[in-house]
Structure formats: C-alpha cells, structure tokens
Write a protein that holds these residues in place. Structure first.
Motif, PDB file in Angstrom:
ATOM      1  N   VAL A 169      58.424  29.502  65.675  1.00 37.27           N
ATOM      2  CA  VAL A 169      58.227  29.719  64.244  1.00 37.27           C
ATOM      3  C   VAL A 169      57.976  31.211  64.010  1.00 37.27           C
ATOM      4  O   VAL A 169      57.039  31.775  64.578  1.00 37.27           O
ATOM      5  CB  VAL A 169      57.018  28.898  63.730  1.00 37.27           C
ATOM      6  CG1 VAL A 169      56.723  29.237  62.272  1.00 37.27           C
ATOM      7  CG2 VAL A 169      57.279  27.406  63.902  1.00 37.27           C
ATOM      8  N   PRO A 170      58.819  31.874  63.208  1.00 38.56           N
ATOM      9  CA  PRO A 170      58.598  33.288  62.922  1.00 38.56           C
ATOM     10  C   PRO A 170      57.374  33.480  62.019  1.00 38.56           C
ATOM     11  O   PRO A 170      57.183  32.747  61.036  1.00 38.56           O
ATOM     12  CB  PRO A 170      59.877  33.710  62.192  1.00 38.56           C
ATOM     13  CG  PRO A 170      60.907  32.688  62.597  1.00 38.56           C
ATOM     14  CD  PRO A 170      60.116  31.403  62.683  1.00 38.56           C
ATOM     15  N   ILE A 171      56.555  34.438  62.388  1.00 37.76           N
ATOM     16  CA  ILE A 171      55.321  34.708  61.630  1.00 37.76           C
ATOM     17  C   ILE A 171      55.262  36.210  61.371  1.00 37.76           C
ATOM     18  O   ILE A 171      55.263  37.003  62.312  1.00 37.76           O
ATOM     19  CB  ILE A 171      54.076  34.271  62.436  1.00 37.76           C
ATOM     20  CG1 ILE A 171      54.176  32.788  62.819  1.00 37.76           C
ATOM     21  CG2 ILE A 171      52.804  34.540  61.653  1.00 37.76           C
ATOM     22  CD1 ILE A 171      53.150  32.360  63.874  1.00 37.76           C
ATOM     23  N   GLU A 172      55.207  36.589  60.092  1.00 33.26           N
ATOM     24  CA  GLU A 172      55.084  38.019  59.765  1.00 33.26           C
ATOM     25  C   GLU A 172      53.607  38.370  59.718  1.00 33.26           C
ATOM     26  O   GLU A 172      52.815  37.693  59.056  1.00 33.26           O
ATOM     27  CB  GLU A 172      55.776  38.321  58.423  1.00 33.26           C
ATOM     28  CG  GLU A 172      55.721  39.790  58.054  1.00 33.26           C
ATOM     29  CD  GLU A 172      56.819  40.214  57.086  1.00 33.26           C
ATOM     30  OE1 GLU A 172      57.785  39.456  56.883  1.00 33.26           O
ATOM     31  OE2 GLU A 172      56.710  41.335  56.536  1.00 33.26           O
ATOM     32  N   VAL A 173      53.233  39.431  60.443  1.00 29.67           N
ATOM     33  CA  VAL A 173      51.811  39.829  60.512  1.00 29.67           C
ATOM     34  C   VAL A 173      51.679  41.311  60.206  1.00 29.67           C
ATOM     35  O   VAL A 173      52.580  42.104  60.509  1.00 29.67           O
ATOM     36  CB  VAL A 173      51.199  39.546  61.916  1.00 29.67           C
ATOM     37  CG1 VAL A 173      51.154  38.064  62.208  1.00 29.67           C
ATOM     38  CG2 VAL A 173      51.962  40.270  63.011  1.00 29.67           C
ATOM     39  N   VAL A 174      50.523  41.688  59.659  1.00 24.68           N
ATOM     40  CA  VAL A 174      50.270  43.122  59.500  1.00 24.68           C
ATOM     41  C   VAL A 174      50.083  43.700  60.909  1.00 24.68           C
ATOM     42  O   VAL A 174      49.471  43.056  61.780  1.00 24.68           O
ATOM     43  CB  VAL A 174      49.048  43.406  58.604  1.00 24.68           C
ATOM     44  CG1 VAL A 174      49.340  43.006  57.167  1.00 24.68           C
ATOM     45  CG2 VAL A 174      47.814  42.703  59.092  1.00 24.68           C
ATOM     46  N   PRO A 175      50.643  44.901  61.166  1.00 28.93           N
ATOM     47  CA  PRO A 175      50.695  45.398  62.548  1.00 28.93           C
ATOM     48  C   PRO A 175      49.351  45.443  63.266  1.00 28.93           C
ATOM     49  O   PRO A 175      49.258  45.032  64.436  1.00 28.93           O
ATOM     50  CB  PRO A 175      51.295  46.799  62.375  1.00 28.93           C
ATOM     51  CG  PRO A 175      52.204  46.642  61.192  1.00 28.93           C
ATOM     52  CD  PRO A 175      51.450  45.730  60.256  1.00 28.93           C
ATOM     53  N   PHE A 176      48.296  45.894  62.589  1.00 30.39           N
ATOM     54  CA  PHE A 176      47.045  46.079  63.345  1.00 30.39           C
ATOM     55  C   PHE A 176      46.422  44.751  63.777  1.00 30.39           C
ATOM     56  O   PHE A 176      45.585  44.718  64.683  1.00 30.39           O
ATOM     57  CB  PHE A 176      46.039  46.924  62.539  1.00 30.39           C
ATOM     58  CG  PHE A 176      45.248  46.166  61.519  1.00 30.39           C
ATOM     59  CD1 PHE A 176      45.720  45.983  60.235  1.00 30.39           C
ATOM     60  CD2 PHE A 176      44.011  45.618  61.853  1.00 30.39           C
ATOM     61  CE1 PHE A 176      44.997  45.284  59.294  1.00 30.39           C
ATOM     62  CE2 PHE A 176      43.270  44.903  60.915  1.00 30.39           C
ATOM     63  CZ  PHE A 176      43.770  44.732  59.630  1.00 30.39           C
ATOM     64  N   ALA A 177      46.857  43.642  63.180  1.00 27.43           N
ATOM     65  CA  ALA A 177      46.239  42.349  63.487  1.00 27.43           C
ATOM     66  C   ALA A 177      47.052  41.517  64.480  1.00 27.43           C
ATOM     67  O   ALA A 177      46.656  40.397  64.817  1.00 27.43           O
ATOM     68  CB  ALA A 177      46.054  41.552  62.194  1.00 27.43           C
ATOM     69  N   TYR A 178      48.176  42.058  64.963  1.00 24.01           N
ATOM     70  CA  TYR A 178      49.094  41.194  65.723  1.00 24.01           C
ATOM     71  C   TYR A 178      48.448  40.574  66.963  1.00 24.01           C
ATOM     72  O   TYR A 178      48.659  39.401  67.264  1.00 24.01           O
ATOM     73  CB  TYR A 178      50.387  41.941  66.085  1.00 24.01           C
ATOM     74  CG  TYR A 178      50.346  42.703  67.389  1.00 24.01           C
ATOM     75  CD1 TYR A 178      50.723  42.103  68.585  1.00 24.01           C
ATOM     76  CD2 TYR A 178      49.919  44.032  67.431  1.00 24.01           C
ATOM     77  CE1 TYR A 178      50.684  42.802  69.789  1.00 24.01           C
ATOM     78  CE2 TYR A 178      49.870  44.737  68.619  1.00 24.01           C
ATOM     79  CZ  TYR A 178      50.243  44.112  69.802  1.00 24.01           C
ATOM     80  OH  TYR A 178      50.188  44.793  70.980  1.00 24.01           O
ATOM     81  N   ASN A 179      47.642  41.358  67.665  1.00 23.68           N
ATOM     82  CA  ASN A 179      47.092  40.838  68.922  1.00 23.68           C
ATOM     83  C   ASN A 179      46.023  39.778  68.660  1.00 23.68           C
ATOM     84  O   ASN A 179      45.884  38.811  69.415  1.00 23.68           O
ATOM     85  CB  ASN A 179      46.549  41.993  69.766  1.00 23.68           C
ATOM     86  CG  ASN A 179      46.681  41.705  71.250  1.00 23.68           C
ATOM     87  OD1 ASN A 179      47.377  40.783  71.666  1.00 23.68           O
ATOM     88  ND2 ASN A 179      45.993  42.497  72.055  1.00 23.68           N
TER      89      ASN A 179
END
Ligand SMILES: O=C[C@H](O)[C@H](O)[C@H](O)COP(=O)(O)O
Length: 295
Positions: free
Chosen positions: A184-194
């Motif tokens: 499932v593709p999930i778009e995340v704000v970059p700083f929160a990805y981990n």
C-alpha cells in the motif's frame, strides 16, 4: 503528440510494475485488429495496452457526457487513453471544458492535448474524475499510488460527483494484495518517514514496509508534493478489511495520505484479454460489454 505513442514509452516501465503476473505478458501482442493500427506495419499494442485502452474508451463513452464541464484526469499508464478518447469527442465540446490534473504527468497530458487546464482550488467540485488503479477488489476498494500520485488523486476522487476507475484485467481481483504485491503506497512528510516505518513494522503488521527508492536518482522517490513514499505490504487477509487498514495508517502522525480508496468509485472498467470489458458497479452489479460493442 499521439497519446498511444506516449503510452508505449511509459508502458515500458510500468506494464509489469509490482505485479505478480506482469512480466510474461509485456511482449504479448493481439493477433489483429484490436489496436486498429496493426495493418500497414504500424504500431501494434501489447495485450495489456489494448486492454487499458478498451477500458478507458468504454468508460469515457459511457460516462463523459456533453454536459460535463469540469473533468478530473488521473495518473498512470491507462489515463492517456482516457484523454485520447475525450479529445475524440471534438474540439467544440472540449472548448467549454476545464480539466483538472492529479499530478505532473496528467498536467502534461492535458496541455499536450490542447485542453484547458484548471486546478481543484479553482473548482472544488468536479463533474467526473476518471483514474487508473493498481488493484481493485469486488467491493470497488482499490490500491492506488504506484506512481506516487495518490494524494492528489484522492482529493480529485472526493471532489467528483462521479469517480470512475479504468484498468486492465490484472487489476480485477477478489481481494487486494493478490496481484499487486508492492504494498500500500503511503505518502509521508520526509522528516517522519522512519517513525512511520517503525509504526508499520511493529504496530500495524507490515514488517516489510519500506521507503520507495528512486531509479536513476540517488535517494528516495519524492512526490509531486515534495513528500516521501512508503510501500507497505499487507496480506490478503489484512486487506480483506481495507477500511480498517486505511484508518490505522492514516492515524499515524506524519502520514499525509494512504493509497487505499475505499468504496469511492461508482464503477470500475477492466479491459479483458478477449476484447470485452468487465464493468463492476458500486451496487454489486457486474456487466460484461462484449468485444464487438466495446470501444
Ligand atoms: O500513482 C499512480 C496512480 O495511482 C495510478 O493511477 C496507478 O498507479 C495505476 O497506474 P497504471 O494505470 O499505470 O497501472
């Protein structure tokens, strides 16, 4: 620019994308006629491309009406055929229309076709949006975002009075997670990805969730909105209740949008290998448009 030509190029990279049964079919061609161009040595569409075009043409013929003025154009390798068929409705009809893209690719398609471009901030309600899908179940839940466009796609689906899906036969499944195995593709704000990856691995039952990495660019895929994409595989059992999975992921802080579209579509059109088109409706009806009468 011919949409068919554009599609042939893009299909080279997307025809087998993420699919269990994609690759073996990539070079298979229809014997004759379905692409309408086989004679005279001109381009012959692959079976999958022909199926995409059948679905797109049939959906446009049945749903894009003269009274429709604001039209959402989705993303992916099936959508150029949607634009192709809309252009065939004629200059006069299209002169009075505005087309809203779901991202860079569909914006380019609209501009290249000479159609009028608009955006959803100008037109918060849309008459009809037609879009592709990575996989669609029998309840018209679907996975989208294989091309990282699902945030804008969901906005345009939600803004539309009528939302229609178009796809080839590989996407028509009983349960999500059958053929499209990338997750499932999930778009995340970059700083929160981990942090979101950790949540998916340890709390939401997707131990193989991973950041989508770019090809021909070092580092991650960056969406049209400047965000990262995580692909989170779930089992068919988990995806049998896609709304629960959607809600759990969407509650994770840092998630912008999830590529699970639950019961948003009015109908889904699937081009079949034999030239027919299967139409699944939101009330459970299933129709088959025979090859002789499909687009
Ligand atoms: O982000 C991309 C979109 O959700 C596409 O509509 C989806 O990936 C299907 O694309 P295609 O028609 O190329 O399989």
């Amino acid at each position: 620019m011919s949409p068919s030509t554009t599609y042939s190029k893009s299909s080279a990279t997307t025809a087998g994308r993420g699919y269990l049964n994609g690759s073996p079919l990539k070079s298979k061609s229809l014997a004759s006629g379905v692409d309408g161009k086989a004679a005279g040595g001109m381009e012959t569409l692959s079976l999958i491309e022909a199926s995409k075009r059948l679905a797109a043409y049939t959906a446009v013929d049945q749903h894009v009406k003269p009274e429709h003025r604001i039209i959402g154009i989705g993303s992916g390798s099936t959508v150029p055929y949607v634009v192709d068929r809309i252009v065939q409705q004629g200059v006069e009809l299209n002169a009075g229309r505005v087309f809203i893209p779901t991202g860079f690719q569909s914006r380019q398609l609209i501009v290249a076709a000479g159609l009028t471009l608009g955006d959803v901030d100008q037109y918060p309600t849309i008459d009809i949006t037609i879009d592709g899908a990575d996989e669609v179940d029998h309840n018209l839940n679907c996975v989208k975002g294989g091309g990282a466009c699902h945030l804008r796609e969901k906005v345009l689906a939600e803004a539309a009075h009528t939302f229609i899906l178009v796809a080839d036969y590989r996407k028509n499944v009983q349960f999500l997670g059958t053929n499209y195995l990338s997750g499932v593709p999930i778009e995340v704000v970059p700083f929160a990805y981990n942090k979101v990856l950790h949540n998916l691995h340890h709390s939401l039952g997707s131990p193989k969730a991973a950041l989508r990495m770019a090809i021909k660019k070092a580092g991650p895929v960056v969406s049209d909105n400047g965000n990262f994409i995580i692909d989170a595989p779930f089992t068919q059992e988990q995806l049998a209740d896609p709304y629960t999975v959607l809600a759990q992921i969407k509650m994770l802080t840092g998630v912008v949008e999830v590529g699970l579209f639950c019961k948003m579509a009015k109908a889904a059109y699937f081009g079949n290998e034999d030239g027919s088109v299967t139409v699944r409706w939101d009330d459970g009806r299933v129709e088959v448009v025979p090859s002789a009468t499909s687009a």
